[in-house]
Design an enzyme around this catalytic site. Sequence first.
Site, short mmCIF file in Angstrom:
data_model
loop_
_atom_site.label_atom_id
_atom_site.label_comp_id
_atom_site.label_asym_id
_atom_site.label_seq_id
_atom_site.Cartn_x
_atom_site.Cartn_y
_atom_site.Cartn_z
N LYS A 1 -45.95 2.81 -40.03
CA LYS A 1 -46.60 3.97 -40.64
C LYS A 1 -47.46 3.54 -41.83
CE LYS A 1 -42.95 6.98 -38.94
NZ LYS A 1 -41.74 7.76 -39.10
N GLN B 1 -37.43 9.27 -43.56
CA GLN B 1 -37.14 8.64 -42.27
C GLN B 1 -35.71 8.98 -41.84
OE1 GLN B 1 -39.43 7.11 -40.42
NE2 GLN B 1 -38.00 6.62 -38.78
N ASP C 1 -44.02 15.78 -41.13
CA ASP C 1 -43.23 15.59 -39.91
C ASP C 1 -43.10 16.91 -39.13
OD1 ASP C 1 -42.18 13.11 -39.14
OD2 ASP C 1 -40.69 13.12 -40.75
#
Length: 283
Positions: free
Chosen positions: A53, A97, A120
């Site tokens: 990322k 995460q 997200d």
Amino acid sequence: MDSKLISGKEVSARIKEQVKKEVMMLNSQGVFPKLSVIIVGENPASLTYVKGKHKDCAECGIVSENIALPETVSQADLLAEIERLNNDDSVHGILVQLPLPKHIDEYAVINAISPTKDVDGFTAVNVGNMNIGKDCFTPCTPQGCIDMLDYAGIDMTGKDVVVIGRSNIVGKPVSVLALQRSATVTICHSKTKNIADKTRMADIVIVAVGRAGFLTGDMLKPGAVVIDVGINRNSEGKLCGDADFDSCIDVVSKITPVPGGVGLMTRANLLKNTIKSAKNCLK
Ligand code: GUN
């Protein structure tokens, strides 16, 4: 055979070119898109994903910061860190995460992220808005599945779509997105009877079960399209999807490879969502 492949490399490269242009446009207006990634502990898969990322952000001119917290961090300290990022106007996207260590309540952590920075698309606000078709951050992997179908020129209207897997991250949201495209959607899961009877009726199968080779060619209607969300390692340690590629390839009209498929799209859509958030600063 190659013409049957929907390449994540091609689709994500296109998205990245667009993102780069938008970053330059934002920079010229004094906005510097920034993504903050929180990683707790040292789960090897998570470390690899997070590294990818940051690499993508650097490639596209998005500022990214990595906040690595120890496995033992308290939930209160993690929530305080999120609150700090929520209040920092230079941060446009916040990503925690997953998975998190067992002593931390994942729901509480995700929903502490401001929905306006939830790139997200995991907060209850974004999930809810997506479900009723309102503007929101759509989750990156499900959106990536749809992007690949779009790129391959596959119109989902009236198509029979079978989704295998009902996770909050992939199965449920991709079903909603397919429904919004006017597909007829069936969701299969571990308790579904005779999954093959369902998949054999499908024009499009989206498989997200996390089991190498779960979907085999004999479970498909000739000419079906397979979107393979799985990222597994086989007994030889080789990366492979949830579809048994060798038996599916002769039956399908299109299939996404692993590696080089949906995984790249997850990363590309994170960039897109970060830009979307940064653009909101101009409004
Ligand atoms: N872990 C596995 N996939 C994802 C993802 O898309 N986002 C986050 N935050 N964690 C993940």
